[in-house]
Scaffold this active site. Structure first.
Site, PDB file in Angstrom:
ATOM      1  CB  VAL A 263      -0.729   0.014   1.395  1.00 37.74           C
ATOM      2  CG1 VAL A 263      -2.020  -0.892   0.948  1.00 37.74           C
ATOM      3  CG2 VAL A 263      -0.093  -0.126   2.462  1.00 37.74           C
ATOM      4  CD  GLU A 287      -1.291  -7.427   2.901  1.00 34.26           C
ATOM      5  OE1 GLU A 287      -0.186  -7.961   3.297  1.00 34.26           O
ATOM      6  OE2 GLU A 287      -1.523  -6.052   3.109  1.00 34.26           O
ATOM      7  CG  ASN A 377       2.720   2.488   9.000  1.00 33.45           C
ATOM      8  OD1 ASN A 377       2.173   3.211   9.757  1.00 33.45           O
ATOM      9  ND2 ASN A 377       3.047   2.772   7.778  1.00 33.45           N
TER      10      ASN A 377
END
Ligand code: 0RQ
Length: 496
Positions: A263, A287, A377
């Site tokens: 992403v 994903e 993250n």
């Protein structure tokens, strides 16, 4: 919502979000649906946060990955999370993780459901999942992501469903739910092509397990993607150049192998590059399905995309909702245990494309920790794909923070992906093809092709002195200096 709750008896269980918030007990472990800002419960966490404001307490929160603002952001802002797993991207929650308030378990996304099922994470008290509908039999029709929802529903004794009326009923049929048995009973996952269906189009459940149903009319909190910058365009161009050379060399078929793309902005730019390329009949086993996949479908270049979350920008979501019937033919959502399954990723021979925070001169990758200490993250699915893919590419702009940081350092301050997992590194400077190279040759390939000109002389000097100091050791390092770039950054806010 009576047309969406198809079992008449279950309709009696429809309550308000506030009633569910009042039912939740301090210290509970709650497994929620959600993977990126897609398909996470919204009304219940908002009501729970209101209660926590008046009566402070915490819960343990398990999800699929990151979620949207109504969940992570809202609960973190009221200090309502004690433990969080397996991935997040929220700024407030990141702050709570890095100031010691939240215990964060940063897990491989493919493994998190199994860790829960076999009991390593303690008892799961509740599952709260978003759905588009509940069938007559009590089965749950998921919405824009699957994540760990099916496993949490299987594991918890009590299930609460948030029926989201903004999610179109046409999403029904877009899911393939397969939850593997745990060892020693596990069987091969029978997926041999990205579009194989091996499970059910719903999350199996029964009416007696469903305690409450809450209506919700809040849309997924999807975010806009940043415009594609020059550096990302260059990395996309290098990717196509590299993959076309692989086709020419006979190492890959003309339509490549199934693509996985991470992403973020670089990943989005790389997918945009495929849209403008001559490549056709592409498949995706990934994903997260973002706008780039819709562009590929519209350009007639995509045969099929399998993922666990549909996570487009708000404009991409509008485009999808306008023509669900068309896009549905090309898209399938699976549990993250399957979308990221090492077994399936390896069998299909996926091309894994993920972004690094920093890489070192030998090709180790740090995806998670700023200066080795502060969580950014999390590893997410990058490790699931990087270790098991046919070809593993990592991207990073060669510098960060206007050049104060070199993304290529002598030694990574934290390692998520070891040199053994990394085949290719791409920066806006160029491509380092590490396949078949021993460490000393890898270092020169990375320094010569990927490093920013401002940092090239100092990294080359470090490498040459390390070779001398270790008398040409296998992986030359001057241990005292290996983290000097980071030390300098901490002291002066610049690695220069
Ligand atoms: O911060 O915007 O404040 O300047 O990190 O960097 O270059 O915008 O890249 O958005 O793709 O994120 C690794 C974090 C990259 C992400 C990471 C600063 C930089 C900027 C973001 P600013 P970019 P991206 C499957 C794949 C792990 C999970 C994964 C990630 C900010 O890709 O979380 O791969 N990956 N999942 O300035 C300090 C450095 C830095 C740095 C960049 N060396 N030191 N700060 N930054 N390099 C998907 C899922 O799992 C769901």
């Amino acid at each position: 919502i009576s047309d969406r709750v198809r079992n008449k008896d279950l309709q009696a269980k429809i309550v308000s979000a506030e009633e569910v918030a009042a039912y939740i007990k301090p210290g509970m472990s709650i497994g929620m649906s959600g993977f990126t800002a897609s398909s996470y419960p919204k009304a219940i966490p908002l009501a729970l946060a209101e209660r926590m404001k008046k009566e402070p307490f915490k819960i343990d929160l398990w999800t699929g990955a990151s979620t949207g603002p109504e969940l992570d952001d809202t609960l973190a802002a009221v200090h309502g999370i004690a433990k969080r797993l397996p991935y997040q991207t929220d700024a407030i929650l990141r702050g709570e993780i890095n100031n010691g308030s939240v215990d964060y378990l940063d897990l491989h996304l493919s493994e998190s459901a199994q860790l829960g099922r076999v009991g390593y994470l303690g008892k799961l008290d509740l599952a709260i999942v978003e759905a588009v509908a509940i069938t007559e039999e009590g089965n749950i029709i998921p919405s824009t992501s699957l994540g760990n929802a099916a496993s949490y529903v299987q594991q918890a004794d009590i299930v609460i469903v948030e029926v989201n009326t903004t999610q179109p009923l046409e999403l029904e049929g877009m899911h393939d739910v397969y939850v593997p048995l745990d060892p020693p009973h596990r069987l091969p996952i029978p997926i041999v092509k990205a579009d194989d269906r091996v499970g059910t189009p719903f999350i199996p459940c029964t009416p007696d397990k469903i305690k409450f149903i809450v209506p919700c009319d809040i849309k997924d909190g999807t975010r806009n993607l940043a415009p594609i910058d020059e550096n990302s365009k260059k990395m996309s161009h290098f990717t196509l150049e590299f993959l076309n050379a692989e086709i020419k060399a006979g190492r890959m078929p003309k339509n490549l192998l199934p693509l996985q793309s991470g992403v973020g902005n670089v990943a989005n730019a790389v997918m945009a590059g495929f849209v403008d390329s001559d490549l056709e009949d592409l498949t995706v086993y990934t994903e997260v399905i973002q706008d780039g996949m819709l562009d590929l479908i519209d350009a007639g270049k995509l045969n099929f995309a399998s993922g666990t979350a549909f996570s487009p920008s708000p404009a991409g979501m509008e485009r999808f909702y306008k023509d669900v019937a068309k896009y549905k033919k090309y898209l399938l959502l699976r549990p993250q245990e399957i979308s990221n399954s090492p077994e399936v990723v390896h069998r299909l021979g996926v091309i894994a494309m993920n972004t690094a925070l920093e890489v070192d001169i030998y090709g180790n990758v740090n995806s998670t920790h700023v200066t080795g200490t502060k969580m950014m993250n999390g590893i997410g699915g990058s490790g699931d794909f990087a270790r098991n893919a046919f070809l593993t590419i990592f991207y990073t702009p060669s510098i960060a923070k206007d050049g104060a940081i070199s993304s290529i350092v002598p030694m990574c301050s934290h390692i998520d992906h070891t040199e053994h997992d990394v085949d290719v590194i791409i920066t806006e400077q160029g491509i380092a093809d590490l396949r078949g190279l021993a460490p000393r040759k890898r270092a020169l390939e990375i320094i010569n092709n990927c490093v920013h000109p401002d940092y090239k002389p100092v990294l080359l000097d470090y490498y040459n002195r390390a070779v001398e100091a270790t008398k040409h050791a296998h992986t030359p390092h001057i241990i005292k200096e290996a983290l000097s770039f980071h030390e300098k950054f901490i002291e002066t806010k610049s690695m220069k």
